[in-house]
Design an enzyme around this catalytic site. Sequence first.
Site, short mmCIF file in Angstrom:
data_model
loop_
_atom_site.label_atom_id
_atom_site.label_comp_id
_atom_site.label_asym_id
_atom_site.label_seq_id
_atom_site.Cartn_x
_atom_site.Cartn_y
_atom_site.Cartn_z
N ASP A 152 44.84 4.72 60.85
CA ASP A 152 45.59 3.46 60.98
C ASP A 152 44.75 2.37 61.68
OD1 ASP A 152 47.28 5.35 60.05
OD2 ASP A 152 48.08 5.85 62.17
N GLU A 158 54.55 1.49 54.35
CA GLU A 158 54.41 1.26 55.82
C GLU A 158 53.24 0.94 55.77
OE1 GLU A 158 54.16 5.56 56.48
OE2 GLU A 158 52.00 5.58 55.92
#
Length: 304
Positions: A16, A186
């Site tokens: 991420d 997401e």
Amino acid sequence: MIKLSGNPIVPGWYADPEARIFEGRYWIYPTYSAPYEEQRHLDAFHSADLVEWVKVPNILDMRDISWAWRALWAPSPIERGGKYYLYFAANDIQNNDELGGVGVAVSDGPEGPFRDALGKPLIDKFHNGAQPIDPHVFIDDDGTAYLYYGGWGRCNVVKLQDDMVSLGSFDDGSTYIDVTPDQFVEGPCMLKRNGLYYFMWAEGGWGTPDYSVAYACSESPLGPFNRVGKILQQNPDVATSAGHHGFLQVPGTDEWYIVYHRRPLTETDRNHRVLCIDRMEFAEDGSIIPVQITFEGVGERPIK
């Protein structure tokens, strides 16, 4: 001979990544990729040339966040007014009765240490069906600060006030605007190029090989965002599960890089993710050319 970064660019399990340029250096802020109960801190990395990276450990520690107890992840930093703000997700809440969501920490420098700014989450409830995770902060050319976030297939944008630690409202009086594009899962990410807003996000499941990134374009930071197509995905000869990314633009140029995580072919544990960087290029019509993931990475590129 040109020095290459190689992929992965740093050792260890990370995911991420958000990427920025602070104080004349490239910075990457990733999740420490481990089971939720072990995701209790955040590290950062900086580089002068995209090739040699220096680790800054423990820029944010869960012990300094009174309301967080597990699953610290998806950091997104920004500088404003000489302060550095770091937005993050914690606790992986499953409903509005649980404590957690999107928080914000502040520091005097990009290396931290960051401290919880509020003593509570900035966003702690499900609005428009969006799980409060995966924040991404974006400051537009007019100085307006936006925070995109979301999981469970829904994405919201909120406006940040000048203090960067409280929410503002939009012209219609609303606080949360649903900007969910088709197939969003997401990991929202926003960049602006030539007056056009490029909204990107992760598709698929983060623990599966088909994790990927798609994008949309709009003339407004609020959309509408109509999906164009994928720009990052697995290559069975290189790695799988390529997604949840950030980007870097070399100052004063139209030279772009994508920073993302992927899973090596030798790994089956879903937490075994590594940080990688490759070139991201635009076609003459402004569309993003699908990225080719590589083992080589990118060449040495100092900031002038």
